[in-house]
Design a protein around this motif. Structure first.
Motif, PDB file in Angstrom:
ATOM      1  N   SER A  50     -17.041  17.055  12.809  1.00 56.72           N
ATOM      2  CA  SER A  50     -17.458  15.860  13.562  1.00 56.72           C
ATOM      3  C   SER A  50     -16.511  14.696  13.282  1.00 56.72           C
ATOM      4  O   SER A  50     -16.162  13.928  14.185  1.00 56.72           O
ATOM      5  CB  SER A  50     -18.899  15.488  13.200  1.00 56.72           C
ATOM      6  OG  SER A  50     -19.736  16.586  13.437  1.00 56.72           O
ATOM      7  N   ASP A  73     -23.093  20.231  19.106  1.00 57.24           N
ATOM      8  CA  ASP A  73     -23.824  20.816  17.983  1.00 57.24           C
ATOM      9  C   ASP A  73     -25.292  20.466  18.174  1.00 57.24           C
ATOM     10  O   ASP A  73     -25.770  19.426  17.713  1.00 57.24           O
ATOM     11  CB  ASP A  73     -23.288  20.273  16.650  1.00 57.24           C
ATOM     12  CG  ASP A  73     -23.892  21.008  15.458  1.00 57.24           C
ATOM     13  OD1 ASP A  73     -24.944  21.663  15.638  1.00 57.24           O
ATOM     14  OD2 ASP A  73     -23.330  20.925  14.350  1.00 57.24           O
ATOM     15  N   SER A  78     -24.658  14.963  15.116  1.00 59.32           N
ATOM     16  CA  SER A  78     -24.293  13.840  14.239  1.00 59.32           C
ATOM     17  C   SER A  78     -23.413  12.804  14.931  1.00 59.32           C
ATOM     18  O   SER A  78     -23.165  11.738  14.371  1.00 59.32           O
ATOM     19  CB  SER A  78     -23.572  14.361  12.994  1.00 59.32           C
ATOM     20  OG  SER A  78     -22.331  14.926  13.365  1.00 59.32           O
ATOM     21  N   ASP A 151     -17.926  18.478  20.137  1.00 56.28           N
ATOM     22  CA  ASP A 151     -18.226  18.864  18.753  1.00 56.28           C
ATOM     23  C   ASP A 151     -19.041  20.160  18.797  1.00 56.28           C
ATOM     24  O   ASP A 151     -19.763  20.398  19.765  1.00 56.28           O
ATOM     25  CB  ASP A 151     -19.041  17.740  18.075  1.00 56.28           C
ATOM     26  CG  ASP A 151     -19.041  17.867  16.560  1.00 56.28           C
ATOM     27  OD1 ASP A 151     -18.335  18.742  16.027  1.00 56.28           O
ATOM     28  OD2 ASP A 151     -19.752  17.077  15.901  1.00 56.28           O
TER      29      ASP A 151
HETATM   30 MG   LIG Z   1     -20.772  18.116  12.476  1.00 56.35          MG
END
Ligand SMILES: [Mg+2]
Ligand SMILES: Nc1ncnc2c1ncn2[C@@H]1O[C@H](COP(=O)(O)OP(=O)(O)OP(=O)(O)O)[C@@H](O)[C@H]1O
Length: 240
Positions: A50, A73, A78, A151
């Motif tokens: 990330s 993700d 995140s 991501d």
């Molecule tokens: Mg991550």
């Protein structure tokens, strides 16, 4: 908790410069202008996916390119924390048809950089990521953005990144220095190759930078990788 993006907070640092080096290399591997959708993965958790993808998104947006950073993700999102933005609505709402993309997308303080967070975490992340709706959504984004950075979870643990790589033009693979599990890294490579992923390069992240080492002055490098893919590059990113 808010996380730091060094390319925003300290753009003159050697690490931000290292990210610009990776950006240049991605641009150079883009001779046919086919690299529009780029995802990131690693073999296991916490190696810096990330962090690296957020910095790359900032770095490309600084080139005056229109960039979307997309949370892929869906198990452990995140991206919203990195940019200190709300995750109430996001990708899952768009895919379920509850909200439009424009209702969910966030501008950032970086001109040209938008972020789409996860929204509510789904019970069936792999199915959502492999759905026709997701593929069509990515296609529609390509008209609005120069680059879409996605991501993704670690491919050594779950196969989601393999799914994402099937609609990505390239994959960046991150390994945490001193965190590499060779067996898992090989398994990850095999999983990516199995879906014909275009591995753009490997980022060796969190490298301990010795005060007297060459990285003090020259914080990254890349070299041609021998073996299957000659265009795959290796990069090093020092520890923040
Ligand atoms: Mg991550
Ligand atoms: N170059 C670096 N130097 C120091 N710390 C770093 C570096 N890169 C990442 N980190 C830290 O390592 C931790 C994990 O980073 P990050 O969340 O980016 O990894 P990840 O691979 O996305 O993890 P996950 O698999 O849980 O999604 C964070 O605390 C982050 O700040």
């Amino acid at each position: 908790m808010k996380r730091r993006i060094i390319s925003i907070d300290n753009p003159k640092s050697p690490i931000a410069e290292a990210y610009r080096g990776i950006r240049t290399s991605i641009e150079f591997s883009d001779v046919d202008k086919k690299l529009k959708t780029i995802c990131i993965t690693s073999s296991h958790q916490g190696e810096g996916k990330s962090t690296v993808i957020a910095n790359l998104a900032v770095s490309f947006a600084n080139l005056d390119k229109k960039v979307l950073l997309l949370e892929g993700d869906l198990r452990n999102p995140s991206v919203h924390r990195m940019f200190n933005i709300s995750n109430i609505h996001g990708l899952t709402d768009v895919l379920f048809g509850k909200q439009s993309f424009l209702e969910c997308v966030h501008p950032t303080k970086i001109k040209n950089l938008n972020v789409l967070t996860c929204g509510a975490t789904p019970i069936n992340p792999s199915e959502m990521l492999s759905s026709k709706k997701m593929r069509e959504f990515i296609e529609s984004l390509k008209e609005a953005y120069d680059y879409i950075f996605i991501d993704a979870p670690p491919i050594g643990i779950v196969t989601d990144a393999g799914i994402i790589s099937t609609y990505s033009d390239g994959v960046v693979f991150v390994t945490g220095s001193n965190e590499v599990d060779t067996k898992l890294a090989n398994l990850s490579k095999e999983r990516l190759e199995k879906v014909n992923a275009n591995i753009l390069g490997v980022v060796l992240n969190k490298l301990e930078v010795n005060k007297n080492s060459e990285y003090q002055y020259y914080n990254y490098y890349y070299q041609e990788q021998s073996g299957r893919s000659n265009k795959s590059k290796k990069f090093k990113i020092g520890k923040n």
